[in-house]
Scaffold this active site. Structure first.
Site, short mmCIF file in Angstrom:
data_model
loop_
_atom_site.label_atom_id
_atom_site.label_comp_id
_atom_site.label_asym_id
_atom_site.label_seq_id
_atom_site.Cartn_x
_atom_site.Cartn_y
_atom_site.Cartn_z
N THR A 117 12.83 12.11 -91.55
CA THR A 117 12.62 11.36 -91.90
C THR A 117 11.38 10.01 -91.20
O THR A 117 11.63 10.25 -89.90
CB THR A 117 13.70 9.86 -92.28
OG1 THR A 117 12.95 8.83 -93.10
CG2 THR A 117 14.41 9.71 -91.60
N TYR A 141 20.45 4.77 -90.50
CA TYR A 141 20.16 5.97 -91.18
C TYR A 141 19.40 6.90 -90.43
O TYR A 141 19.08 8.06 -89.78
CB TYR A 141 19.32 5.59 -92.82
CG TYR A 141 18.68 6.21 -93.34
CD1 TYR A 141 19.39 7.94 -93.34
CD2 TYR A 141 17.35 6.20 -93.45
CE1 TYR A 141 18.65 8.58 -94.05
CE2 TYR A 141 16.17 7.75 -93.89
CZ TYR A 141 17.43 8.43 -94.02
OH TYR A 141 15.96 9.39 -95.20
#
Ligand code: UDP
Length: 329
Positions: A117, A141
């Site tokens: 990501t 995250y």
């Protein structure tokens, strides 16, 4: 060609990749615990219901199906939730990836394509991030994925496994044939939230912060069509099968749109006026996050076909309308 194991193949991005693998006639087995995925989103291959962290199950599966490539999507992906429950993210994203990697190396899996990501970059100084930009995630995250990248890098150095880690920017849109799309209830992503508003599932769209140092004060992101993102995974697999070396690559178009620009596209595509409500900044949001995205084109030959905000929005909206006729199962 051996079998491809797709973890998280019942989820949003994984299910689009599975469809593309089907179009090429690849042998696919999906492993998904259905915690956020849907059985009905798996339109090809065999679905095994189970957890990526279940070593016994994974090892048996890799051996029995003679898996030689793994595409690993299974993960939790909600940034605000990761801030509130960091250990859930480290367990499910980082520890599970470590366990999966051990199984893969033991069974001689050769190729690994990993969902990473752009959140690994945190707040890039210029708002744009190339692959060599500092990685300083600002939420658990992003950290959970960055540590997974490091494990992959270090494990690949001492094994015959090679990998491509794709750092996704903002993925949106849906299959053009209307078979699958983003179906998670309580979604937090902007395009989905706005489309849910258009179809009447939400009474407004909050805009989280309008005083950022950006052209219109709202955050800027690089929105990528899920079809192009899915295609990048097949390009990555081909590259590895042809002997390409391990690589970490951005997957974005290299241009940004603000929250207001996205909402403008939603208005144009839907023909509706939107009830847009200013709201406080959301914790963990970088003001601007846009890819420097040449490397993936050079190395994989990735050729985006849907670099068009309205195309992204119209496919997302078509899917949202389809969901009105009944939830996914
Ligand atoms: N955003 C917003 N309202 C929403 C959802 C998102 O203003 O209902 C903003 C969010 O603050 C961010 C951008 O839209 O600036 C993209 O957020 P999203 O959750 O889609 O993706 P992220 O960039 O967090 O991965």
């Amino acid at each position: 060609m051996g079998t491809i194991l797709v973890t998280g193949g019942a989820g949003y991005i994984g299910s689009h990749v599975v469809l593309k693998l089907a179009e090429r006639g690849e042998d696919v087995v999906v492993l998904d615990n259905l915690s956020t995925g849907f059985r009905s989103a798996v339109l090809h291959g065999d679905l095994m219901i189970g957890d990526t962290a279940d070593r016994h199950l994974v090892s048996k599966l890799l051996e029995a199906r003679r898996v030689d490539a793994v595409m690993h999507f299974a993960a939790h992906i909600v940034v605000p939730e990761s801030v509130e429950q960091p250990l859930k993210y480290y367990r499910n994203n980082t520890c599970a990836t470590g366990s999966l990697l051990e199984c893969c190396i033991e069974s001689g899996v050769r190729h690994f394509v990993f969902s990473s990501t752009a959140a690994v970059y945190g707040i890039p100084a210029t708002g744009r991030a190339g692959e060599d930009a500092p990685t300083e995630p600002i939420n658990p995250y992003g950290t959970s994925k960055l540590v997974s990248e490091w494990m992959l890098r270090d494990a690949a150095r001492v094994s015959s496994l090679d990998y491509v880690a794709l750092r996704y920017f903002n993925v949106a849109g849906a299959d053009f044939a209307g078979r699958i799309g983003q179906s998670t209830p309580n979604a937090t992503h902007l395009v989905k939230v706005a489309c849910e508003h258009v179809v009447g599932k939400r009474d407004h769209v909050p805009v989280f912060g309008n005083d950022y140092d950006t052209p219109d004060g709202t955050c800027v992101r690089d929105y990528v069509h899920v079809e192009d993102l899915a295609a990048a995974h097949l390009d990555a697999l081909d590259y590895l099968r042809q002997g390409g070396g391990s690589a970490t690559l951005n997957c974005g178009y290299g241009r940004g749109f603000s929250v207001h620009e996205v909402l403008g596209a939603v208005r144009r595509v839907s023909g509706e006026t939107l009830n847009v409500v200013p709201a406080p900044r959301r914790p963990g949001d970088p003001p601007q996050l846009v890819a420097v995205a040449e490397r993936i084109r050079d190395l994989l030959g990735w050729t985006p076909r849907h670099d068009d905000l309205e195309e992204i929005v119209s496919s997302a909206l078509a899917w949202e309308r389809r969901l009105l006729s009944g939830p996914m199962t």
